[in-house]
Design a protein around this motif. Structure first.
Motif, PDB file in Angstrom:
ATOM      1  N   HIS A  69       0.840  -1.201   0.000  1.00  0.00           N
ATOM      2  CA  HIS A  69       0.000   0.000   0.000  1.00  0.00           C
ATOM      3  C   HIS A  69       0.878   1.255   0.000  1.00  0.00           C
ATOM      4  CE1 HIS A  69      -3.906  -1.772   0.157  1.00  0.00           C
ATOM      5  NE2 HIS A  69      -3.678  -2.406   1.297  1.00  0.00           N
ATOM      6  N   LEU A  70       1.954   1.248   0.765  1.00  0.00           N
ATOM      7  CA  LEU A  70       2.873   2.387   0.781  1.00  0.00           C
ATOM      8  C   LEU A  70       3.444   2.628  -0.616  1.00  0.00           C
ATOM      9  CD1 LEU A  70       4.620   4.572   2.163  1.00  0.00           C
ATOM     10  CD2 LEU A  70       6.286   2.752   2.625  1.00  0.00           C
ATOM     11  N   GLN A  71       3.910   1.585  -1.259  1.00  0.00           N
ATOM     12  CA  GLN A  71       4.469   1.728  -2.607  1.00  0.00           C
ATOM     13  C   GLN A  71       3.429   2.238  -3.592  1.00  0.00           C
ATOM     14  OE1 GLN A  71       5.997  -2.200  -3.291  1.00  0.00           O
ATOM     15  NE2 GLN A  71       7.880  -1.821  -2.137  1.00  0.00           N
ATOM     16  N   ARG A  72       2.201   1.735  -3.476  1.00  0.00           N
ATOM     17  CA  ARG A  72       1.130   2.183  -4.365  1.00  0.00           C
ATOM     18  C   ARG A  72       0.827   3.659  -4.137  1.00  0.00           C
ATOM     19  NH1 ARG A  72      -3.710   2.825  -3.021  1.00  0.00           N
ATOM     20  NH2 ARG A  72      -3.616   1.454  -1.226  1.00  0.00           N
ATOM     21  N   ALA A  75       3.470   5.879  -5.525  1.00  0.00           N
ATOM     22  CA  ALA A  75       3.502   5.891  -6.989  1.00  0.00           C
ATOM     23  C   ALA A  75       2.417   6.773  -7.611  1.00  0.00           C
ATOM     24  CB  ALA A  75       3.377   4.467  -7.522  1.00  0.00           C
ATOM     25  N   TYR A  76       1.442   7.204  -6.814  1.00  0.00           N
ATOM     26  CA  TYR A  76       0.415   8.086  -7.374  1.00  0.00           C
ATOM     27  C   TYR A  76       1.080   9.329  -7.941  1.00  0.00           C
ATOM     28  CZ  TYR A  76      -3.380   5.503  -5.055  1.00  0.00           C
ATOM     29  OH  TYR A  76      -4.273   4.549  -4.651  1.00  0.00           O
ATOM     30  N   GLU A  77       0.704   9.688  -9.154  1.00  0.00           N
ATOM     31  CA  GLU A  77       1.298  10.863  -9.787  1.00  0.00           C
ATOM     32  C   GLU A  77       0.717  12.160  -9.254  1.00  0.00           C
ATOM     33  OE1 GLU A  77       1.598  10.700 -14.017  1.00  0.00           O
ATOM     34  OE2 GLU A  77       2.180   8.590 -13.995  1.00  0.00           O
ATOM     35  N   ALA A  78      -0.581  12.170  -9.042  1.00  0.00           N
ATOM     36  CA  ALA A  78      -1.222  13.393  -8.555  1.00  0.00           C
ATOM     37  C   ALA A  78      -0.926  13.576  -7.066  1.00  0.00           C
ATOM     38  CB  ALA A  78      -2.729  13.324  -8.783  1.00  0.00           C
ATOM     39  N   PRO A  79      -0.665  14.807  -6.637  1.00  0.00           N
ATOM     40  CA  PRO A  79      -0.375  15.036  -5.220  1.00  0.00           C
ATOM     41  C   PRO A  79      -1.609  14.887  -4.335  1.00  0.00           C
ATOM     42  CG  PRO A  79      -0.401  17.112  -6.399  1.00  0.00           C
ATOM     43  CD  PRO A  79      -0.552  16.029  -7.431  1.00  0.00           C
ATOM     44  N   LEU A  80      -2.796  15.032  -4.910  1.00  0.00           N
ATOM     45  CA  LEU A  80      -4.043  14.901  -4.154  1.00  0.00           C
ATOM     46  C   LEU A  80      -4.831  13.722  -4.698  1.00  0.00           C
ATOM     47  CD1 LEU A  80      -5.212  18.623  -3.962  1.00  0.00           C
ATOM     48  CD2 LEU A  80      -4.031  17.309  -2.206  1.00  0.00           C
ATOM     49  N   LYS A  81      -5.377  12.942  -3.781  1.00  0.00           N
ATOM     50  CA  LYS A  81      -6.186  11.791  -4.152  1.00  0.00           C
ATOM     51  C   LYS A  81      -7.420  11.748  -3.260  1.00  0.00           C
ATOM     52  CE  LYS A  81      -4.274   9.241  -7.270  1.00  0.00           C
ATOM     53  NZ  LYS A  81      -4.930   9.252  -8.572  1.00  0.00           N
ATOM     54  N   PRO A  82      -8.504  11.123  -3.733  1.00  0.00           N
ATOM     55  CA  PRO A  82      -9.664  10.936  -2.867  1.00  0.00           C
ATOM     56  C   PRO A  82      -9.265  10.125  -1.631  1.00  0.00           C
ATOM     57  CG  PRO A  82     -10.256  10.508  -5.141  1.00  0.00           C
ATOM     58  CD  PRO A  82      -8.767  10.656  -5.098  1.00  0.00           C
ATOM     59  N   PHE A  83      -9.848  10.444  -0.486  1.00  0.00           N
ATOM     60  CA  PHE A  83      -9.433   9.834   0.777  1.00  0.00           C
ATOM     61  C   PHE A  83      -9.584   8.315   0.792  1.00  0.00           C
ATOM     62  CE2 PHE A  83     -13.914  10.848   1.463  1.00  0.00           C
ATOM     63  CZ  PHE A  83     -14.397   9.689   2.042  1.00  0.00           C
ATOM     64  N   TRP A  84     -10.460   7.767  -0.041  1.00  0.00           N
ATOM     65  CA  TRP A  84     -10.661   6.318  -0.024  1.00  0.00           C
ATOM     66  C   TRP A  84      -9.555   5.571  -0.786  1.00  0.00           C
ATOM     67  CZ3 TRP A  84     -14.279   9.659  -2.241  1.00  0.00           C
ATOM     68  CH2 TRP A  84     -14.294   9.713  -3.621  1.00  0.00           C
ATOM     69  N   TYR A  85      -8.585   6.283  -1.334  1.00  0.00           N
ATOM     70  CA  TYR A  85      -7.483   5.635  -2.052  1.00  0.00           C
ATOM     71  C   TYR A  85      -6.427   5.054  -1.115  1.00  0.00           C
ATOM     72  CZ  TYR A  85      -8.742   6.849  -6.845  1.00  0.00           C
ATOM     73  OH  TYR A  85      -9.349   6.921  -8.067  1.00  0.00           O
ATOM     74  N   PHE A  86      -6.645   5.080   0.204  1.00  0.00           N
ATOM     75  CA  PHE A  86      -5.684   4.446   1.101  1.00  0.00           C
ATOM     76  C   PHE A  86      -5.685   2.937   0.891  1.00  0.00           C
ATOM     77  CE2 PHE A  86      -9.551   4.395   3.638  1.00  0.00           C
ATOM     78  CZ  PHE A  86      -9.506   3.184   4.289  1.00  0.00           C
ATOM     79  N   PHE A  87      -6.788   2.377   0.370  1.00  0.00           N
ATOM     80  CA  PHE A  87      -6.859   0.988  -0.051  1.00  0.00           C
ATOM     81  C   PHE A  87      -7.091   0.959  -1.548  1.00  0.00           C
ATOM     82  CE2 PHE A  87      -8.666  -1.134   4.061  1.00  0.00           C
ATOM     83  CZ  PHE A  87      -7.392  -1.237   4.575  1.00  0.00           C
ATOM     84  N   ASP A  88      -6.786  -0.174  -2.161  1.00  0.00           N
ATOM     85  CA  ASP A  88      -7.146  -0.366  -3.559  1.00  0.00           C
ATOM     86  C   ASP A  88      -8.348  -1.307  -3.606  1.00  0.00           C
ATOM     87  OD1 ASP A  88      -5.973  -2.781  -2.869  1.00  0.00           O
ATOM     88  OD2 ASP A  88      -4.376  -2.673  -4.347  1.00  0.00           O
ATOM     89  N   GLY A  89      -8.841  -1.576  -4.799  1.00  0.00           N
ATOM     90  CA  GLY A  89     -10.024  -2.415  -4.944  1.00  0.00           C
ATOM     91  C   GLY A  89      -9.858  -3.798  -4.340  1.00  0.00           C
ATOM     92  N   LYS A  90      -8.694  -4.394  -4.527  1.00  0.00           N
ATOM     93  CA  LYS A  90      -8.431  -5.728  -3.982  1.00  0.00           C
ATOM     94  C   LYS A  90      -8.511  -5.712  -2.451  1.00  0.00           C
ATOM     95  CE  LYS A  90      -4.851  -9.298  -3.914  1.00  0.00           C
ATOM     96  NZ  LYS A  90      -3.494  -9.648  -4.344  1.00  0.00           N
ATOM     97  N   ALA A  91      -7.944  -4.694  -1.831  1.00  0.00           N
ATOM     98  CA  ALA A  91      -7.956  -4.597  -0.366  1.00  0.00           C
ATOM     99  C   ALA A  91      -9.380  -4.408   0.159  1.00  0.00           C
ATOM    100  CB  ALA A  91      -7.059  -3.457   0.100  1.00  0.00           C
ATOM    101  N   TYR A  92     -10.185  -3.595  -0.531  1.00  0.00           N
ATOM    102  CA  TYR A  92     -11.566  -3.418  -0.104  1.00  0.00           C
ATOM    103  C   TYR A  92     -12.342  -4.733  -0.228  1.00  0.00           C
ATOM    104  CZ  TYR A  92     -11.377   1.640   0.464  1.00  0.00           C
ATOM    105  OH  TYR A  92     -11.099   2.905   0.908  1.00  0.00           O
TER     106      TYR A  92
END
Length: 146
Positions: A69-72, A75-92
């Protein structure tokens, strides 16, 4: 330039949100395991040892998942992301399956109280420790491009 939404957070904040989510889940699951232990007639050293084995197995797994999760997040290019991006689909998906299975095991009485005590204590402690790990990452993380 896109307008910033209220639900967008800096990448570093995703780690804090992950910390809170893992800690809340871990503390709750651990609490249920401890409560189940208190309802047992007798607690053996063997049961406590099994809880430690469950903790070891899930602790190792959650540590690896946390690193991914840290690596993912890094790797996000945008400095801002929606708060629910702390997990990915697989983790949810994994989280939903684990929660549903746990609720079903407890409410259906399929699992013996001994199993709930042993498994939930080990699993809950591993989840909480993963939350602490996310918190450490949040406080130590200085290389993130904000």
């Amino acid at each position: 330039m896109k307008k910033k939404s209220w639900y967008h957070v800096k990448k570093r904040m995703l780690l804090a949100i992950g910390c809170a989510a893992w800690m809340m889940a871990g503390i709750n699951v651990f609490r249920m395991g401890i409560m189940a232990y208190f309802h047992l007639e007798k607690i053996s050293i063997f049961q406590l040892f099994l809880s430690l084995l469950v903790f070891g197995a899930f602790g190792t797994m959650f540590y690896k998942i946390s690193r991914k999760h840290l690596q993912r997040i890094q790797a996000y290019e945008a400095p801002l992301k929606p708060f629910w991006y702390f997990f990915d689909g697989k983790a949810y998906t994994i989280m939903a399956v684990m929660m549903s299975t746990g609720i079903w095991l407890r409410t259906s009485k399929v699992a013996a109280p001994e199993f709930i005590a042993i498994f939930y204590t080990g699993l809950g402690f591993a989840l909480a420790l993963a939350g602490i790990f996310f918190g450490v990452l949040y406080f130590r993380y200085t290389n993130m491009q904000e």
